[in-house]
Design a protein around this motif. Structure first.
Motif, PDB file in Angstrom:
ATOM      1  N   GLY A 275      41.732  42.306  52.933  1.00 46.56           N
ATOM      2  CA  GLY A 275      40.649  41.610  52.252  1.00 46.56           C
ATOM      3  C   GLY A 275      39.314  42.321  52.414  1.00 46.56           C
ATOM      4  O   GLY A 275      38.511  42.375  51.473  1.00 46.56           O
ATOM      5  N   THR A 276      39.082  42.899  53.605  1.00 41.00           N
ATOM      6  CA  THR A 276      37.835  43.630  53.849  1.00 41.00           C
ATOM      7  C   THR A 276      37.754  44.886  52.993  1.00 41.00           C
ATOM      8  O   THR A 276      36.701  45.192  52.409  1.00 41.00           O
ATOM      9  N   TRP A 277      38.879  45.610  52.884  1.00 37.55           N
ATOM     10  CA  TRP A 277      38.910  46.804  52.037  1.00 37.55           C
ATOM     11  C   TRP A 277      38.632  46.445  50.576  1.00 37.55           C
ATOM     12  O   TRP A 277      37.863  47.132  49.889  1.00 37.55           O
ATOM     13  N   ILE A 278      39.264  45.387  50.098  1.00 39.92           N
ATOM     14  CA  ILE A 278      39.067  44.971  48.704  1.00 39.92           C
ATOM     15  C   ILE A 278      37.604  44.648  48.437  1.00 39.92           C
ATOM     16  O   ILE A 278      37.023  45.082  47.436  1.00 39.92           O
ATOM     17  N   THR A 279      37.003  43.895  49.357  1.00 43.67           N
ATOM     18  CA  THR A 279      35.604  43.491  49.184  1.00 43.67           C
ATOM     19  C   THR A 279      34.668  44.692  49.205  1.00 43.67           C
ATOM     20  O   THR A 279      33.762  44.805  48.362  1.00 43.67           O
ATOM     21  N   CYS A 280      34.890  45.619  50.136  1.00 47.32           N
ATOM     22  CA  CYS A 280      34.014  46.794  50.255  1.00 47.32           C
ATOM     23  C   CYS A 280      34.094  47.670  49.006  1.00 47.32           C
ATOM     24  O   CYS A 280      33.062  48.136  48.493  1.00 47.32           O
ATOM     25  N   ILE A 281      35.311  47.907  48.499  1.00 48.99           N
ATOM     26  CA  ILE A 281      35.470  48.747  47.303  1.00 48.99           C
ATOM     27  C   ILE A 281      34.831  48.077  46.096  1.00 48.99           C
ATOM     28  O   ILE A 281      34.174  48.725  45.275  1.00 48.99           O
ATOM     29  N   ASN A 282      35.007  46.767  45.971  1.00 50.24           N
ATOM     30  CA  ASN A 282      34.412  46.046  44.839  1.00 50.24           C
ATOM     31  C   ASN A 282      32.885  46.073  44.886  1.00 50.24           C
ATOM     32  O   ASN A 282      32.222  46.179  43.847  1.00 50.24           O
ATOM     33  N   ILE A 283      32.317  45.980  46.096  1.00 45.81           N
ATOM     34  CA  ILE A 283      30.857  46.066  46.231  1.00 45.81           C
ATOM     35  C   ILE A 283      30.379  47.436  45.768  1.00 45.81           C
ATOM     36  O   ILE A 283      29.387  47.556  45.030  1.00 45.81           O
ATOM     37  N   LEU A 284      31.097  48.500  46.176  1.00 45.75           N
ATOM     38  CA  LEU A 284      30.736  49.855  45.754  1.00 45.75           C
ATOM     39  C   LEU A 284      30.815  49.992  44.234  1.00 45.75           C
ATOM     40  O   LEU A 284      29.914  50.565  43.599  1.00 45.75           O
ATOM     41  N   LEU A 285      31.876  49.442  43.624  1.00 41.45           N
ATOM     42  CA  LEU A 285      32.033  49.518  42.167  1.00 41.45           C
ATOM     43  C   LEU A 285      30.949  48.730  41.443  1.00 41.45           C
ATOM     44  O   LEU A 285      30.463  49.148  40.392  1.00 41.45           O
ATOM     45  N   LEU A 286      30.571  47.585  41.999  1.00 35.67           N
ATOM     46  CA  LEU A 286      29.514  46.787  41.380  1.00 35.67           C
ATOM     47  C   LEU A 286      28.184  47.536  41.389  1.00 35.67           C
ATOM     48  O   LEU A 286      27.426  47.500  40.417  1.00 35.67           O
ATOM     49  N   ILE A 287      27.910  48.225  42.498  1.00 28.84           N
ATOM     50  CA  ILE A 287      26.682  49.017  42.575  1.00 28.84           C
ATOM     51  C   ILE A 287      26.700  50.115  41.515  1.00 28.84           C
ATOM     52  O   ILE A 287      25.711  50.334  40.796  1.00 28.84           O
ATOM     53  N   LEU A 288      27.860  50.799  41.386  1.00 29.56           N
ATOM     54  CA  LEU A 288      27.996  51.834  40.357  1.00 29.56           C
ATOM     55  C   LEU A 288      27.832  51.247  38.957  1.00 29.56           C
ATOM     56  O   LEU A 288      27.221  51.855  38.076  1.00 29.56           O
TER      57      LEU A 288
END
Length: 318
Positions: free
Chosen positions: A67-80
């Protein structure tokens, strides 16, 4: 529109029934998505071309909570997304992208997959269905149901949809192909934890998911192209323009059998508008030869119902 105006509009929107209804729908859709990931991808390490699939690879290589990995990657994608695409991503995408990780942890706490795990007949690893193809089918079915639910309110499941939108903008692929391209790259990362056969199964699943996204996107954007030949074309034209608030085009045509000259009226309508028009023709006993076909994409001046109401209010104020 300045920041204060946007904030005021956002506050008014939060107070509406529509906001809370869509919030519930998005939450239910993401709960189904999280269940599909947790029960059908995690145990067998089946890597479909999604952000969840990439997160499974990273959690197996580097450790850590899925769950932590999913959240971190999604945050990075949202910033992009906000940097590269700007305003195309709003509250709905942010919400769905950020709750997927916590919801996978929710299912882990409520009912761990170990309680229903079997043995994968291909790899010997744990699997809920006992077969990677069955795991794939169950995942795609649940994900399709979730996507249909989300698309009904013009939302998405976030994750790969964000990456696909970036690919779509800069490489000019259609959105389904963008999902497939982005997903295929993610699938290849499965070589770090899976054998060749499992990677191929993941690639097939990614391709199927791209078809599903294209199907639901096309269905959501469908319009009706209406062609009407009638002596009462002027009444029909007035109804379309004044009541449905849509434009139309008139053509002079000649009947191939009778040789008579007539007027053909052509209009693009939404599904509800088409139903209203057909009901009006029947109620008013209008003699008309009508054909209708589906149009999946409309470019140019096409106003949503909300936009048309706004324009109408502005006209009244003038």
């Amino acid at each position: 529109m300045d920041i204060s105006t946007k904030v005021n509009e956002a506050i008014r929107y939060v107070g509406t029934f529509k906001f809370w209804k869509e919030l519930v729908i998005m939450t239910l859709g993401m709960m189904v998505t999280a269940a599909a990931v947790y029960y059908f991808l995690v145990p067998s390490k089946l890597i479909i071309g999604t952000i969840s699939g990439l997160s499974i690879v990273l959690s197996n290589i580097f450790g850590g909570n899925l769950g932590t990995w999913i959240t971190c990657i999604n945050i990075l994608l949202l910033i992009l997304a906000f940097i590269l695409i700007d305003s195309e991503f709003g509250f709905k995408t942010v919400y769905t992208a950020l709750i997927l990780g916590p919801l996978t942890q929710f299912w882990d706490a409520v009912y761990p997959w170990q309680n229903i795990a079997n043995t994968n007949i291909v790899t010997g690893s744990p699997s809920v269905m006992g077969d990677p193809w069955l795991d794939l089918c169950c995942f795609v079915l649940l994900l399709s149901a979730a996507q249909a639910l989300m698309f009904s309110i013009n939302a998405s499941t976030g994750g790969l949809d964000i990456l696909a939108k970036i690919v779509n903008k800069f490489l000019h692929f259609d959105i389904g192909a963008s999902v497939s391209v982005a997903g295929a790259v993610i699938c290849c990362t499965a070589f770090f934890i899976n054998d060749f056969r499992m990677v191929v199964i993941g690639l097939i699943g990614t391709w199927i998911n791209g078809l599903v996204v294209d199907y639901f996107t096309a269905t959501l954007n469908n319009r009706k192209r209406i062609c009407i030949v009638s002596k009462d074309y002027d009444r029909i034209r007035h109804y379309i323009i004044n009541d449905l608030r849509r434009g139309c085009t008139l053509y002079e045509v000649t009947g191939g059998y009778s040789g008579e000259k007539s007027i053909e009226l052509v209009a693009l309508l939404g599904k509800d508008e088409f139903s209203s028009l057909m009901h009006w023709l029947k109620e008013n006993d209008v003699n008309a030869f009508t054909t209708a076909s589906n149009v999946s994409e409309v470019y140019g001046t096409w106003f949503s119902t909300q936009k048309r109401k706004q324009l109408l209010e502005e006209q009244k104020k003038r």
